[in-house]
Write a protein that holds these residues in place. Structure first.
Motif: not given
Length: 212
Positions: A49-57, A81-87
């Motif tokens: 498992t890994a964790l990514v913080i942020g949802a940009g470029v 959250t919506e942006k994370a879901q899009e990514l």
């Protein structure tokens, strides 16, 4: 530009950071993900498992790097959250779970052994304070082997996230943003010139300039 690398098209990696100068044609490439991949791979080989913080470029690039490393599950947290879901939807072949809170992975599931932060250092604060990305030692519960935090913010050199992990995680390694930039630069040099990069010399000069 004559040709764009497959990686840029498949997951919409954000930019061509280097071009191939060995022929008359220019080939767009992205080395950001290679810098992240190699920074993780230096410390961890198998990723449950890994964790990514942020949802940009940069988060997009981090997910691609983790996918290349065959991470079995990638947790993704963002202020919106919506942006994370899009990514997450941009990676249909990856196992990605969007977290409502930065450290609330499902019970009974191993905590992440890899954390990649793609947010500014100014957004990182202790959990006792009110800010966008509150941090606590719960992030570093993984104790079953080597683990690593890659912080893409390169100023300050030791971000609040990296400082916290040094205090609580003996098995955790840290990779500051400057080191990721160096790894990207090594690959860019070699792709552009076709020669092996003098990594020690380059690193020494860059770190010297950074500390001025």
């Amino acid at each position: 530009m004559s040709k764009v690398r497959h990686e840029l098209r498949v997951v919409h990696l954000p930019r061509a950071t280097t071009v191939d100068g060995k022929t008359w044609k220019l080939y767009g490439d992205n080395t950001d993900w290679l810098g992240i991949r190699d920074s993780i791979g230096d410390h961890v080989s198998n990723i449950d498992t890994a964790l990514v913080i942020g949802a940009g470029v940069t988060a997009c690039t981090a997910i691609y790097a983790l996918q290349a490393l065959q991470a079995k599950m990638i947790y993704l947290h963002n202020r919106t959250t919506e942006k994370a879901q899009e990514l997450a939807a941009a990676f249909p072949n990856a196992q990605i779970q969007v977290l409502a809170a930065i450290e609330q992975w499902p019970s009974g599931v191993a905590p992440p052994s890899v954390i990649v932060s793609t947010v500014p250092a100014t957004a990182q604060t202790p959990a006792t304070e009110h800010n966008v990305f509150p941090l606590s030692s719960k992030l570093f519960e993984y104790r079953s082997g080597p683990a690593v935090v890659v912080d893409m913010a390169y100023k300050p050199h030791e971000t609040p996230l990296l400082k916290l992990v040094k205090e609580v995680g003996e098995n955790w390694n840290t990779v500051p943003g400057l080191e990721v930039l160096l790894k990207q630069g090594y690959v860019q040099f070699e792709k552009w010139t076709g020669r092996q990069c003098p990594r020690g010399e380059v690193a020494s000069i860059v770190r010297s300039k950074y500390n001025q």
